[in-house]
Design an enzyme around this catalytic site. Sequence first.
Site, mmCIF file in Angstrom:
data_model
loop_
_atom_site.group_PDB
_atom_site.id
_atom_site.type_symbol
_atom_site.label_atom_id
_atom_site.label_comp_id
_atom_site.label_asym_id
_atom_site.label_seq_id
_atom_site.Cartn_x
_atom_site.Cartn_y
_atom_site.Cartn_z
ATOM 1 N N GLY A 128 0.706 -1.322 -0.175
ATOM 2 C CA GLY A 128 0.013 -0.130 0.030
ATOM 3 C C GLY A 128 0.891 1.160 -0.117
ATOM 4 O O GLY A 128 1.154 2.009 0.980
ATOM 5 N N SER A 162 -1.923 -4.194 -5.837
ATOM 6 C CA SER A 162 -2.104 -5.445 -6.597
ATOM 7 C C SER A 162 -2.426 -6.519 -5.610
ATOM 8 O O SER A 162 -1.821 -6.365 -4.626
ATOM 9 C CB SER A 162 -0.620 -5.902 -7.341
ATOM 10 O OG SER A 162 -0.406 -4.824 -8.339
ATOM 11 N N GLU A 245 18.393 -10.895 -4.594
ATOM 12 C CA GLU A 245 18.740 -10.365 -6.095
ATOM 13 C C GLU A 245 17.639 -9.478 -6.521
ATOM 14 O O GLU A 245 16.337 -9.474 -6.280
ATOM 15 C CB GLU A 245 18.672 -11.732 -6.721
ATOM 16 C CG GLU A 245 17.378 -12.217 -7.351
ATOM 17 C CD GLU A 245 16.825 -12.123 -8.427
ATOM 18 O OE1 GLU A 245 17.699 -11.021 -9.488
ATOM 19 O OE2 GLU A 245 15.728 -12.234 -9.107
ATOM 20 N N THR A 374 8.352 4.186 -13.165
ATOM 21 C CA THR A 374 8.027 4.438 -14.951
ATOM 22 C C THR A 374 9.312 4.428 -15.226
ATOM 23 O O THR A 374 10.427 4.590 -14.845
ATOM 24 C CB THR A 374 7.184 5.515 -14.885
ATOM 25 O OG1 THR A 374 7.910 6.786 -14.725
ATOM 26 C CG2 THR A 374 5.794 5.513 -14.221
#
Lengths: 392, 377
Positions: A128, A162, A245, A374
Amino acid sequence: MDFKFSTEEETFQNDVNGFLKQELPSDWTGETAYASSDDGWNFNLKMKKKLAEKGWLTLGWPKEYGGMEASIMSQVLFNEQMAYNRAPGIDIWGIKMLAPTLMVHGTEEQKQRFLPPVANGEVQWCQGYSEPGSGSDLASLQTRAEVDGDEYVVNGTKIWTSNGHRADWIILLARTDTDAPKHRGITMLLVDMKTPGISVNPIVNMAGMHEFNQVFFDNVRVPKRNLVGEENRGWYVGATLLDFERSGVQYSAEARRTIDDLVGFIKDNPSSNFDLSGREHLRNRLADMAIETEVSRMISYNIGFMQSQGFVPNKEASICKSFSTEMEQRVAETGMHILGLYGQLTSDSKWAPLRGRIERTFLRHHSATLASGTSEIQRNIIATRGLGLPRA
Amino acid sequence: MDLGFDEVQMLLKNSAREVLEQECPITLVRAMEEDERGFTSELWQNMAELGWLGLSIPEQYGGQGMSFFDLAILLEETGRFLVPGPFFSTVVLSSSILTEYGTESQKSEILPKIANGDLIATVAITEPSATYESNGIQLTATKDGSNYVLNGTKLFVNDAQIADIILVVAKTDDKGDESNGFTVFIVDKNTSGMTITPLDTIASDKQAEIVFESVSISEENVLGEVGKGWDIAKRVIDLGSSAKCIEMLGGADRVLEMTVEYVKDRTQFGRPIGSFQAIQHHCANMATDVEGCRYVAYHAVWRISEGLEAQKEISIAKAWVSDAYRRVCAIGHQSHGAIGFTKEYDLQLYTRRAKAQELAFGDSSYHREIVAQQLGI
Ligand SMILES: Cc1cc2nc3c(=O)[nH]c(=O)nc-3n(C[C@H](O)[C@H](O)[C@H](O)COP(=O)(O)OP(=O)(O)OC[C@H]3O[C@@H](n4cnc5c(N)ncnc54)[C@H](O)[C@@H]3O)c2cc1C
């Protein structure tokens, strides 16, 4: 220089491969959007349990937390195999985000309470962070957490969460000091999604899937013992993701799988209109994609290598993320080109090649260059942190 | 040279925009994606009354007698507003070729009905071979007395579900070639032996599979000459691909506009994201693509409208616009962030259609190949 994996790593890679062959249905084409259907989700839970039994959920965790302390390179190989097979079962928020944060900043009680269920594959976490007004500029977030006795009272909303509709817990960033500079008034809280006052609204994406959500907090009471690190230091606590990783190898693995699927499909349909002989333009394009995929894979391996040498990849991770996600979009687009008119058919259609997977990948990959930073923000990082250029 | 619109054309463009703003809100576009028929009779009748359905139909058949170029002006607006329904199949394709190739009785029977909104028509060229090349046509029409019997499958036929007549391209001579082997039939929807199955597509447009099992068609319903059908099919592809470019231009222009509006409004880091150089470059690239689309697209349509040889210009336009519109949508998404990835936000309506439009009448690969041939390489 030596590009060979150790025998140990190769054996492990084969183990993973063998396991996935055995566990995934033989006609498994992969359902990466598994959160959008109950069947998909249940299969994900089943796989999660099995991976937990193998100890592979916690491959990179230190031994003291029940992990395998596997080398970074083994983790890279594991993630590569999982992504190539489009295998579900990994709760990346629990395993890769919550766990390392708690290992560094958590109290003993928090580690005891939260880590075992993640390792055993018993809980699902979500993240969140983003809000309607705070995306790239995450530090401007407005969700409030105010102290009231032993508790915080949370009010506000998170968006693009998600798996929010599947999750048991949420890693929340909230503002606890409205007067401090924006990075210095943020706190990280762990919140049970069943707490009264939380509601989850679905958001359907342009591929028609329900994967992310908007989450509302209306006077949600969170015990103070769920505070991670110090109050008002949440921004810095949230940035602790560096232990495992970060090669980004999944991008090239996914793209490689798409290319292999396409090549298989072309070969299975000789002298059909998917045959590329004589269609130089498309053959070259597909070859280009195979080349780019290999470039991306090597960039990822190098990141894994850097980490294994104790370096912290920084601009390298941003280069990998922007290049590889843009490449994934090009691969999907190439697939659509090759399928021609058939490319527009969705998975329900009896005529749809590869069960409409390319069409869905094409639509879904519009988000690849947005989620988790982005392309523009990655380039800003490359230019400023990586190349030392002045900030805008 | 004059690359502007004349007064009548400006009037057409402006009134089209005004009407569609009123009559074709995005809520209707969305509802029609879910609707089986994909259009409302109300909007269709409205378009008939405005004279749009008969725009390029000669006046003696109840139309306006305007040119293909004029029709294109309207298409830029229908593309912009994502007008749902069989306008393209019926008006751009069917009415054009019926006007060009129909017999007097076919024209006087069909064209007035198209113009007044009573008849929907479409063209069926493509098959499971999924190509616009003549060698992809396997559907056969075999002579049987004064009838022809059609057998085979058409695929990716737009609006077949709702069409009253379907113009079907069939092979009438097994050994024939493009000059003598194909024939176009005007097939009534009620003819027995046809099974129409809708396809689920990326654009939620109304495409279908049509299976023909011994469908008997009277020779009166041949369009043009027997054996000369590929000329008609080629004409459909030429008209269709050039007109699609204009429709796509309308959509691309709107995507650019939406994106510019959004980046002016959306604030991150205390300033509009449109003030970041990265986003400015995105918008500049979109504007460049849209500008590129406009003149190649209108050039192709203009040449067709003037009756000039246009193959190269058509293929240049369709190759460029197909790729450019997809780029414009992709950058539009990138500039919007996550909100543009949602089903609720309107951008995806354009992106999904851009893909279908790109594929229709030959994608960029197909047309790039024609350009190469035209260059003699
Ligand atoms: C599929 C998907 C899943 C996600 N899952 C989660 C999740 O689980 N949890 C969560 O918290 N978030 C999640 N996110 C949110 C994601 O982190 C944000 O979408 C991302 O941070 C971008 O924010 P935004 O969408 O608000 O776009 P904005 O920040 O509004 O950006 C819009 C455009 O402006 C550009 N821009 C912004 N600032 C600058 C700058 N300084 N310089 C140049 N360009 C700039 C951006 O690059 C972009 O092109 C998810 C997003 C997606 C698409």
